[in-house]
Design a protein around this motif. Structure first.
Motif, mmCIF file in Angstrom:
data_model
loop_
_atom_site.group_PDB
_atom_site.id
_atom_site.type_symbol
_atom_site.label_atom_id
_atom_site.label_comp_id
_atom_site.label_asym_id
_atom_site.label_seq_id
_atom_site.Cartn_x
_atom_site.Cartn_y
_atom_site.Cartn_z
ATOM 1 N N UNK A 40 0.832 -1.208 0.000
ATOM 2 C CA UNK A 40 0.000 0.000 0.000
ATOM 3 C C UNK A 40 0.864 1.255 0.000
ATOM 4 N N UNK A 41 0.455 2.230 -0.796
ATOM 5 C CA UNK A 41 1.223 3.469 -0.880
ATOM 6 C C UNK A 41 0.303 4.633 -1.191
ATOM 7 N N UNK A 42 0.777 5.807 -0.817
ATOM 8 C CA UNK A 42 0.093 7.045 -1.176
ATOM 9 C C UNK A 42 0.814 7.595 -2.397
ATOM 10 N N UNK A 43 0.065 7.934 -3.423
ATOM 11 C CA UNK A 43 0.657 8.464 -4.642
ATOM 12 C C UNK A 43 0.466 9.969 -4.693
ATOM 13 N N UNK A 44 1.553 10.681 -4.956
ATOM 14 C CA UNK A 44 1.484 12.138 -5.049
ATOM 15 C C UNK A 44 2.088 12.572 -6.383
ATOM 16 N N UNK A 45 1.285 13.254 -7.177
ATOM 17 C CA UNK A 45 1.730 13.784 -8.456
ATOM 18 C C UNK A 45 2.261 15.193 -8.221
ATOM 19 N N UNK A 46 3.555 15.379 -8.380
ATOM 20 C CA UNK A 46 4.164 16.670 -8.057
ATOM 21 C C UNK A 46 3.808 17.766 -9.066
ATOM 22 N N UNK A 47 3.288 17.406 -10.231
ATOM 23 C CA UNK A 47 2.848 18.423 -11.185
ATOM 24 C C UNK A 47 1.504 19.009 -10.779
ATOM 25 N N UNK A 48 0.753 18.250 -10.015
ATOM 26 C CA UNK A 48 -0.568 18.697 -9.585
ATOM 27 C C UNK A 48 -0.565 19.221 -8.149
ATOM 28 N N UNK A 49 0.544 19.041 -7.458
ATOM 29 C CA UNK A 49 0.625 19.432 -6.058
ATOM 30 C C UNK A 49 1.950 20.149 -5.828
ATOM 31 N N UNK A 50 1.918 21.475 -5.927
ATOM 32 C CA UNK A 50 3.144 22.267 -5.806
ATOM 33 C C UNK A 50 3.799 22.071 -4.443
ATOM 34 N N UNK A 51 3.004 21.968 -3.407
ATOM 35 C CA UNK A 51 3.554 21.781 -2.065
ATOM 36 C C UNK A 51 4.354 20.492 -1.983
ATOM 37 N N UNK A 52 3.865 19.443 -2.642
ATOM 38 C CA UNK A 52 4.561 18.151 -2.634
ATOM 39 C C UNK A 52 5.918 18.265 -3.317
ATOM 40 N N UNK A 53 5.988 19.012 -4.399
ATOM 41 C CA UNK A 53 7.264 19.209 -5.088
ATOM 42 C C UNK A 53 8.251 19.921 -4.164
ATOM 43 N N UNK A 54 7.765 20.886 -3.415
ATOM 44 C CA UNK A 54 8.608 21.609 -2.471
ATOM 45 C C UNK A 54 9.087 20.682 -1.348
#
Length: 76
Positions: free
Chosen positions: A27-41
């Protein structure tokens, strides 16, 4: 353990990592950094770079094809 997979759209390595984790029933949480600027940071702060795919597993950071080494047996 919580797994976080950072991806971007259209990335074949990201898709391969995602498919692998699903196949291994991890199980994992997926984060798309193009759609979530905070995640990229956050990713930049964690690994001093913005690349994908990246799997954060506790204190472990796996980048690119090294994610394919994660197995259900290994995560215990």
């Amino acid at each position: 353990m919580n797994y976080i997979l950072y991806i971007i759209d259209g990335c074949h390595k990201c898709q391969r990592a995602r498919t692998h984790l699903i196949k291994e029933q991890i199980p994992f949480q997926e984060i798309n950094i193009l759609k979530n600027y905070t995640a990229a940071k956050e990713l930049k702060e964690k690994i001093q770079n913005i690349v994908t795919p990246v799997l954060i597993a506790g204190e472990d950071v796996l980048v690119g094809d090294t994610i394919l080494s994660v197995t259900k047996k290994r995560r215990r």
